[in-house]
Design an enzyme around this catalytic site. Structure first.
Site, PDB file in Angstrom:
ATOM      1  CG  ASN A 139      -1.645   1.250   1.295  1.00  0.00           C
ATOM      2  OD1 ASN A 139      -2.788   1.698   0.438  1.00  0.00           O
ATOM      3  ND2 ASN A 139      -1.647   2.122   2.431  1.00  0.00           N
ATOM      4  CG  ASP A 267       0.496  -3.493   6.824  1.00  0.00           C
ATOM      5  OD1 ASP A 267      -0.067  -4.010   8.019  1.00  0.00           O
ATOM      6  OD2 ASP A 267       0.587  -2.338   6.573  1.00  0.00           O
ATOM      7  CG  HIS A 271      -5.900   0.947   3.120  1.00  0.00           C
ATOM      8  ND1 HIS A 271      -6.973   1.858   3.222  1.00  0.00           N
ATOM      9  CD2 HIS A 271      -5.812   0.518   4.306  1.00  0.00           C
ATOM     10  CE1 HIS A 271      -7.450   1.973   4.393  1.00  0.00           C
ATOM     11  NE2 HIS A 271      -6.604   1.321   5.146  1.00  0.00           N
ATOM     12  CD  GLU A 310      -3.726  -4.932   8.839  1.00  0.00           C
ATOM     13  OE1 GLU A 310      -5.021  -4.386   9.176  1.00  0.00           O
ATOM     14  OE2 GLU A 310      -3.061  -4.613   8.235  1.00  0.00           O
TER      15      GLU A 310
END
Length: 535
Positions: A139, A267, A271, A310
């Site tokens: 991201n 992670d 997004h 996540e």
């Protein structure tokens, strides 16, 4: 000896998550790479010295093998921004010790170690049947801090920047300077900087915590950012016709292709576009298969590349993300169910409904996390019991098994309290022994993760799990406060010898029942005499 039916890693993942910098300092010579320093009393967000060599040391000591884990998830070891940003409400210098402020995805961060030390660590883990997972971020890269700007020769600092403090550091950065284009640049990231596209308001284009947002949604080919073209030690090269997403996928999966990394923990999944995760998974599968063909003596098995994501708030369920390249998602709900850990039947029955059999997906439950909180340190015996006996996959956060205390919790950034140094000098040995017995029991029995769940009685609480695919069966009893005769006729055969994995005692099924003494916990599994097994 116990009869083990472990199942596959995908069916029974037991993942140990470690913030490498806070675990063990195996090579003090790398502690001050890039000029990084400890910060006296305000040492919350600095690099503390943990490294890949420290992980290898604990692998060789047998720490992870004794704990029964089958995967080691480590914070991203590739190069991070060199200096510090403001942490919390201007309370501490926040370095990228956690691996979420990437600078160069193609080289190791020197605080973590050398390529040889990474290869040594991965090979040692593989030799013990332990997979290695990298934390990865698609991201965003890291902020541009003062030290990194100096090291890269970016002309965006006012004179005297080397004297900057927590209170005034931003005043030394010329945020109106178009020389910021020599950093990642407009084609690569969204940022509130001159010449850049600003971040959007939706999940996919916003700037999380004001970090630059990679334009992974933009299909146009891009060239390397100027700072990478000029960076002497980078391994990044121009890839003609490649988009931002393509570069990131290539860079991340090169670690798989070169070192045999077995999977990623991704992670900030919400997004980034699902298609980007699909591409990363496909490239990872291809890269790991190639590495295993070329390194047959260094692999664990032929299992494919594995990914866990996540996505904030995801629970014990299947979601569309399991079809977007993820084998599992982190389960944020389990930690919140701590009130049920002492009487877990409803929790276990609910989770068994989700995971029993082979539904084609998994999630990782946990009791502590670097992103949320540490579980109540006075209840880690109960937490370990509930987690290791829960259906589905599980994740152990470093120090939950040893009673690692929380660190300082600065205003505006309480998660820092969850990332304290591993308590090697003050381990709760009784707690560690408890977790080890549970985790090794779990590692031997896929029935715990995938079995059909049935309660045997309420007080003391007892249940059985049976995995039809393998025939694996277990019986667990919690809180036996007086001698107990337990009916196990539906789980084990008449005359069968069982071992209690917690105490080491053996019992024999007589009249469909077993006699148990007073005990905190009983973990019954099939037992076979060594001589009988050798025949």
């Amino acid at each position: 000896m116990p009869v083990a039916v472990p199942g596959s890693f995908a069916d029974n993942p037991i993942v140990y998550f470690v913030v490498t910098d806070r675990f063990l300092n195996g090579n003090p010579a790398n502690d001050h790479a890039y000029g990084r320093q400890r910060d006296g009393e305000q040492d919350i967000g600095t690099f503390h010295g943990g490294d890949l060599k420290g992980l290898t040391q604990k692998l060789r000591e047998g720490y992870f093998r004794a704990l029964g884990v089958n995967a080691l998830w480590i914070t991203a070891p590739y190069e991070q921004i060199h200096g510090w940003t403001v942490g919390g409400q201007k309370e501490f210098k926040h370095y990228a010790y956690h691996g979420y402020y990437a600078l160069d995805y193609t080289v190791l961060d020197r605080n973590m170690g050398t390529p040889e030390e990474l290869r040594e660590m991965v090979d040692e883990a593989h030799a013990q049947g332990i997979r290695v997972l990298f934390d990865v971020v698609m991201n965003h890269p890291g902020y541009l801090d003062l030290q990194t700007a100096r090291d890269l020769g970016l002309k965006v600092l006012w004179p005297g920047a080397e004297q900057a403090t927590l209170r005034d550091q931003h005043s030394y950065i010329d945020y109106n300077n178009f020389a910021f284009g020599d950093w990642w640049g407009r084609d690569w990231v969204r940022a509130d900087l001159p010449g850049y596209l600003p971040g959007g308001r939706d999940d996919l284009t916003m700037q999380v915590a004001y970090l630059p947002d990679f334009r992974t949604d933009h299909p146009a080919p891009v060239k390397l950012p100027k700072f990478l073209r000029d960076k002497a030690d980078t391994r990044a090269t121009d890839l003609p016709g490649t988009s931002v997403r393509g570069y990131l996928v290539h860079w991340l999966t090169q670690w798989v292709r070169e070192y045999g990394i077995d999977g990623f923990r991704a992670d900030t999944v919400k997004h980034v576009e699902p298609d980007a995760w699909r591409e990363l998974k496909a490239a990872g599968v291809k890269a790991l298969a190639e590495w295993k063909r070329e390194n047959p003596s260094r692999k664990i098995d032929d299992a494919p590349f594995w990914m866990v994501g996540e996505y904030w708030g995801h629970g014990a369920r299947r979601s569309e993300l399991h079809g977007a390249g993820f084998d599992a998602m982190l389960d944020f709900d389990f930690q919140q169910r701590g009130g049920q850990f002492d009487q877990p039947e409803a929790l276990f029955a609910e989770y068994a409904q989700v995971y029993a059999g082979r539904p084609g997906f998994n999630n990782l439950a946990y009791v502590s996390s670097h992103d949320t909180t540490l579980f109540d340190r006075s209840r880690l015996f109960a937490a370990g019991t509930a987690l290791m006996l829960a259906p589905g996959g599980v994740q152990i956060y470093y120090g939950d098994e040893t009673g690692r205390p929380a660190g300082p919790a600065p205003k505006g950034d309480p998660q820092q309290a969850t990332r304290s140094d591993m308590n090697w000098a003050a381990i709760d040995t009784g707690l560690l022994d408890h977790w080890r017995k549970l985790t090794r029991f779990r590692a031997r029995h896929v029935a715990l993760a995938r079995g059909e769940h049935r309660q045997l009685q309420d007080r003391p609480y007892a249940f059985t799990r049976h995995d039809a695919a393998t025939g694996d069966r277990v019986v667990v009893v919690m809180g036996v406060t007086a001698p107990l005769v337990l009916d196990v006729s539906g789980s084990f055969a008449e005359g069968e010898t069982l071992q209690d994995a917690y105490s080491g005692r053996t019992v024999t099924v007589r009249g469909g029942k077993v006699s148990l003494p007073e005990a905190r916990l009983v973990l019954l599994e099939r037992w076979a005499a060594p001589a009988a097994r050798s025949r």
